[in-house]
Design a protein around this motif. Structure first.
Motif, PDB file in Angstrom:
ATOM      1  N   TYR A 139      41.652 -13.473  18.148  1.00 13.15           N
ATOM      2  CA  TYR A 139      42.825 -12.822  18.720  1.00 13.15           C
ATOM      3  C   TYR A 139      43.031 -13.187  20.165  1.00 13.15           C
ATOM      4  O   TYR A 139      44.136 -13.345  20.635  1.00 13.15           O
ATOM      5  N   LEU A 140      41.918 -13.357  20.854  1.00  8.04           N
ATOM      6  CA  LEU A 140      42.022 -13.765  22.244  1.00  8.04           C
ATOM      7  C   LEU A 140      42.693 -15.133  22.303  1.00  8.04           C
ATOM      8  O   LEU A 140      43.556 -15.379  23.127  1.00  8.04           O
TER       9      LEU A 140
ATOM     10  N   MET B 244      36.211 -12.627  15.198  1.00  7.02           N
ATOM     11  CA  MET B 244      37.549 -12.081  14.994  1.00  7.02           C
ATOM     12  C   MET B 244      38.210 -11.816  16.340  1.00  7.02           C
ATOM     13  O   MET B 244      39.388 -12.082  16.527  1.00  7.02           O
ATOM     14  N   PHE B 245      37.411 -11.301  17.267  1.00  4.60           N
ATOM     15  CA  PHE B 245      37.984 -10.967  18.551  1.00  4.60           C
ATOM     16  C   PHE B 245      38.438 -12.230  19.273  1.00  4.60           C
ATOM     17  O   PHE B 245      39.530 -12.299  19.820  1.00  4.60           O
TER      18      PHE B 245
ATOM     19  N   ALA C 176      49.906 -17.585  23.225  1.00  7.53           N
ATOM     20  CA  ALA C 176      51.260 -17.071  23.366  1.00  7.53           C
ATOM     21  C   ALA C 176      51.642 -16.943  24.836  1.00  7.53           C
ATOM     22  O   ALA C 176      52.744 -16.542  25.169  1.00  7.53           O
TER      23      ALA C 176
ATOM     24  N   SER D  58      27.108  -8.872  11.765  1.00  6.88           N
ATOM     25  CA  SER D  58      28.340  -8.113  11.940  1.00  6.88           C
ATOM     26  C   SER D  58      28.898  -8.291  13.356  1.00  6.88           C
ATOM     27  O   SER D  58      30.092  -8.445  13.551  1.00  6.88           O
ATOM     28  N   ALA D  59      27.987  -8.316  14.307  1.00 10.60           N
ATOM     29  CA  ALA D  59      28.438  -8.530  15.685  1.00 10.60           C
ATOM     30  C   ALA D  59      29.064  -9.908  15.822  1.00 10.60           C
ATOM     31  O   ALA D  59      30.092 -10.078  16.467  1.00 10.60           O
TER      32      ALA D  59
ATOM     33  N   SER E 205      45.410 -10.079  32.228  1.00 16.72           N
ATOM     34  CA  SER E 205      45.176  -9.458  33.526  1.00 16.72           C
ATOM     35  C   SER E 205      43.826  -8.758  33.575  1.00 16.72           C
ATOM     36  O   SER E 205      43.262  -8.535  34.623  1.00 16.72           O
ATOM     37  N   ALA E 206      43.300  -8.459  32.411  1.00 20.93           N
ATOM     38  CA  ALA E 206      42.058  -7.708  32.369  1.00 20.93           C
ATOM     39  C   ALA E 206      40.854  -8.555  32.770  1.00 20.93           C
ATOM     40  O   ALA E 206      39.823  -8.025  33.119  1.00 20.93           O
ATOM     41  N   CYS E 207      40.980  -9.834  32.669  1.00 23.44           N
ATOM     42  CA  CYS E 207      39.810 -10.665  33.012  1.00 23.44           C
ATOM     43  C   CYS E 207      40.281 -11.829  33.860  1.00 23.44           C
ATOM     44  O   CYS E 207      40.274 -12.963  33.446  1.00 23.44           O
TER      45      CYS E 207
ATOM     46  N   THR F 104      46.332 -14.869  21.699  1.00 21.05           N
ATOM     47  CA  THR F 104      47.031 -14.276  22.830  1.00 21.05           C
ATOM     48  C   THR F 104      47.197 -15.284  23.954  1.00 21.05           C
ATOM     49  O   THR F 104      48.276 -15.451  24.497  1.00 21.05           O
TER      50      THR F 104
ATOM     51  N   VAL G 185      50.284 -15.076  27.219  1.00 21.55           N
ATOM     52  CA  VAL G 185      50.146 -13.778  27.863  1.00 21.55           C
ATOM     53  C   VAL G 185      49.042 -13.861  28.906  1.00 21.55           C
ATOM     54  O   VAL G 185      47.954 -14.341  28.621  1.00 21.55           O
ATOM     55  N   ALA G 186      49.340 -13.421  30.097  1.00 21.65           N
ATOM     56  CA  ALA G 186      48.310 -13.435  31.133  1.00 21.65           C
ATOM     57  C   ALA G 186      47.305 -12.337  30.835  1.00 21.65           C
ATOM     58  O   ALA G 186      47.660 -11.191  30.607  1.00 21.65           O
TER      59      ALA G 186
ATOM     60  N   GLU H 287      38.639 -15.170  34.380  1.00 20.27           N
ATOM     61  CA  GLU H 287      38.387 -16.017  33.224  1.00 20.27           C
ATOM     62  C   GLU H 287      39.682 -16.431  32.535  1.00 20.27           C
ATOM     63  O   GLU H 287      39.720 -16.665  31.345  1.00 20.27           O
TER      64      GLU H 287
ATOM     65  N   LEU I 231      30.517 -11.623  13.520  1.00 24.58           N
ATOM     66  CA  LEU I 231      31.808 -11.611  12.843  1.00 24.58           C
ATOM     67  C   LEU I 231      32.848 -10.937  13.727  1.00 24.58           C
ATOM     68  O   LEU I 231      33.959 -11.423  13.881  1.00 24.58           O
TER      69      LEU I 231
END
Lengths: 254, 262
Positions: free
Chosen positions: B42-43, B38-39, B49, B31-32, B54-56, B46, B51-52, B59, B34
């Motif tokens: 999306y990353l 999925m994450f 597209a 599950s982790a 900014s949170a990381c 993103t 998008v900067a 990286e 998966l």
């Protein structure tokens, strides 16, 4: 790395990201949820997306009901075949896996259609006696399975363009379509056939009519590649119209 | 190379090597994985597209950086905004078919030790199907076609049955998920139907290759590629697919922007 900030950034781009990501990550966090998510929540999430989409368009509902009818046929066929006791141990894993998918497809489509879903018809898998020993002779059973799978592949393909109005539903239909093709190839291989369809060879003939095409997008591929028509025809599965599919399926309606 | 790409490749490998049954899916580990997949999906979208993140900041992945996986002396092929018009989608398919055709051509030219007659027939059929697909896209695209790609199969041991069939399964599974994911970007009914005619043949290939690897198993339509609760096959958006095939192509492929028509 701050997860929340990243999620906020993503959300700006993909507004419904939370809805999608949610049902996966929560599974991870709450172990107790997991089983429920797998057996129940996931189809519900799909149906939520689909409901929104089909509500905008009657054509989409019509296509989904057409697909549902085929999935009812396949699901009941595999359920009954497994219950009949004629499927040998060697082939049971394939049948079980396929049955699992067909039953799941029924659930996904029914969930999507809600109250608009058609009822399951009664089936006659002998097709009025044409396959009289379908549940007593395993070779007949395999032949019917192949016909259903190859029909399914062509049927979904024939409806794809009608779903251009709803990209989400189209994607789900494509995700079912390729699974039917995997099933079809496995059953064909089980019968000693190639996994792909050569020319229009196969029975019942209606399932394969028109599959011998060698011209695609206006290009004659035999001429272009110098490869034989057999090979060129194998490289493409042709669509079937709704009417042709109904013609194939009708004998199986009780 | 962005960290997310490495993870995508890693998770792809996990998926294609073995097959996961429901019991494994029910374990936290799966599950982790998966969730991570999925994450990362999306990353990837993103980053694509533009998008900067900014949170990381340490990286940041710059999707426009052509140096990402460039091999010296090889060009960068820009698909543009995959999904913006049908030519970009057809070129994307053309790239994948080039890769597959080149792979099976090599497989038949230098067959693995112990190849059976039946396996040779199957792999020859598949080679020919992929050549037909490649030539169709090339002809249909005409002057709009991307150049011929230079494959890099240096990581594949063509004398090993396991390595060859494993790579074949990987390419077929990627192909099916790529077509399934790209269908929504196609505008023309004719091209959508054409893609449909091809994807089911790729799925047939995937099923048979998996059967050669694991006879009498469920892997022809395994729980690693078909979500068991819904019976739906995995899909991939172009940015994920290009990251997965990058190691096998010497040119750099840029097609990072993903539009959702929905």
């Amino acid at each position: 790395m701050n997860l929340q900030n990243i999620l906020n950034e993503i959300e700006k781009v993909d507004a419904d990201m939370y809805e999608r990501l949610d049902h996966v990550t929560r599974r991870h966090v709450f172990q107790g949820w997991l089983k429920k998510a797998l057996v129940g929540t996931a189809p519900v999430a799909f149906s939520a997306v689909l409901n929104k989409a089909y509500a905008q368009n009657n054509v989409v509902a019509e296509v989904l009901n057409f697909a549902l009818t085929l999935e009812y046929l396949e699901a009941e066929f595999y359920n009954k075949s497994l219950a009949s006791g004629i499927i040998p141990a060697m082939a049971r894993p394939y049948y079980e896996q396929i049955a699992k998918h067909e039953n799941a497809h029924v659930d996904v489509l029914k969930g999507a259609l809600g109250s608009a879903a058609v009822m399951k018809p009664n089936f006659d898998f002998t097709a009025k006696g044409t396959f009289a020993d379908v549940f007593s002779n395993v070779q007949t059973n395999y032949a019917v399975a192949q016909a259903f799978e190859d029909t399914g592949v062509r049927a979904y393909k024939g409806q794809a363009a009608r779903l251009l109005v709803s990209p989400e539903v189209l994607t789900v239909a494509l995700q079912i379509h390729s699974v039917e093709a995997r099933h079809a190839a496995r059953i064909r291989y089980l019968r000693g056939e190639k996994g792909w369809i050569t020319l229009a060879n196969g029975a019942p003939q209606g399932v394969y009519t028109g599959d011998e095409a060698q011209i695609q997008a206006g290009v004659d591929l035999v001429q272009l590649t110098g490869l034989p028509a057999t090979v060129v025809s194998e490289a493409f599965d042709e669509p079937l119209s709704r009417e042709s599919v109904l013609g194939i399926v009708t004998p199986f309606l009780a | 190379m962005g960290k997310w790409q490495t993870k995508l490749l890693y998770s792809m490998e996990n998926q294609s090597n073995g097959h996961t049954d429901v019991r494994q899916l029910l374990s936290g580990k799966e599950s982790a994985a998966l969730g991570r997949r999925m994450f990362m999906r999306y990353l990837g979208v993103t980053a694509a597209a533009g998008v900067a993140l900014s949170a990381c900041q340490n990286e940041i992945v710059d999707p426009t950086a052509t140096a990402r996986n460039a091999r010296e002396g090889f060009r960068t092929i820009d698909f543009g905004d995959v999904g913006n018009n049908d030519v970009t989608v057809l070129n994307y398919a053309y790239a994948l078919e080039q890769l597959e055709a080149a792979f099976y051509t090599q497989v038949i030219a230098t067959p693995y030790s112990g190849i059976t007659d039946m396996e040779r027939r199957i792999l020859t059929d598949i080679r020919d199907h992929e050549i037909v697909h490649r030539e169709l896209f090339k002809a249909a695209l005409g002057s709009a076609a991307i150049p011929g790609l230079t494959p890099d199969f240096s990581s594949i041991n063509f004398s090993s049955r396991a390595a060859v069939l494993g790579a074949a399964r990987l390419f077929e599974n990627i192909g099916v998920s790529a077509y399934n994911g790209a269908g929504q970007y196609i505008m023309s009914a004719d091209y959508l139907t054409l893609a449909g005619k091809i994807v089911s043949v790729e799925a047939r290939h995937a099923s048979i290759i998996s059967t050669l690897i694991e006879p009498q198993s469920r892997s022809f339509a395994g729980d690693d590629v078909i979500f068991p609760s819904t019976g739906l096959e995995e899909i991939r958006v172009p940015v994920e697919v290009l990251a997965l095939v990058t190691p096998y192509i010497k040119e750099t492929l840029n097609g990072m922007n993903v539009r959702r028509r929905a």
